[in-house]
Design an enzyme around this catalytic site. Sequence first.
Site, PDB file in Angstrom:
ATOM      1  CG  ASP A  89      53.352  38.078  43.865  1.00 14.16           C
ATOM      2  OD1 ASP A  89      54.261  38.484  44.612  1.00 14.16           O
ATOM      3  OD2 ASP A  89      52.646  37.099  44.142  1.00 14.16           O
TER       4      ASP A  89
ATOM      5  CB  CYS B 133      52.042  37.123  52.302  1.00 16.48           C
ATOM      6  SG  CYS B 133      52.523  36.082  50.897  1.00 16.48           S
TER       7      CYS B 133
END
Length: 268
Positions: free
Chosen positions: A11, A187
């Site tokens: 990420d 998200c």
Amino acid sequence: MNSSAAIGIFDSGIGGLTVAHAVTKLLPNENIIYFGDTAHLPYGDKSAAAIQAYSIKICNVLLQQKCKIILIACNSASAAAYELVKEYVGSKAKVMNVIDPVVNYISENYAGKTIGLIGTKQTVNSNIYRKKTDALDKDITLKSLATPLLAPMIEEGFFNHNISESIIQEYLKNEELNDIEALILGCTHYPLIKKQIESYYKDAVTVLDTSEIVAKSVKEFLSENNALNALNAHIKHFYVSDYTQSFETSTKIFFGEQIRLEYYPLWE
């Protein structure tokens, strides 16, 4: 596929640790290698070309570690770089993203319903969720809203706080999200504010924790391919491309336990 090989997860920052935590909770025997590209966070306001370049660099690191799965634990990178990464990695590892499992879940559970999505500008503007839900032909209406302040707010530790409460409510009362029956947390940072979002909706809207949905899809893939690790996990490495002590401390909030981050200078 070597069943004892690690699952690689990456990420732009520590948001993907919510996915890593969900994976380790569901699959405690699996070895985990996590890469947080903290030098370039957040990905949500970067160009697609930049995100693709960062993603390929990180994939090289995870391929060097012989990972059996490379999981893109970032919606922005999943939207911008998944197809390129999949082509680049080829047969060396299974590439997974955090969007397809959620779309599949919606397909199975919300046909004919109206669904909301909140995420970064990159994720929402890519229209990838809309394209994929439209392709299902399940009469699903998707209402999307970019919520760019939420990820940096969470990165800075401002949640369960009056400031975060005001920002969250300001976004959720936007008319773009009117009349939805479920809300996708688009998200990987957002599971940390799930309770505040649920509190706002007072059980009128189902809030979908995408980290749990993604972890289940990883387990399903490994089970179907006889690639579950039968031994106890002995590898859990967490790398970041930029390092501060305060950042390491904040990872405890994301992962649910104290972990040690190792500095990996990605660009040298």
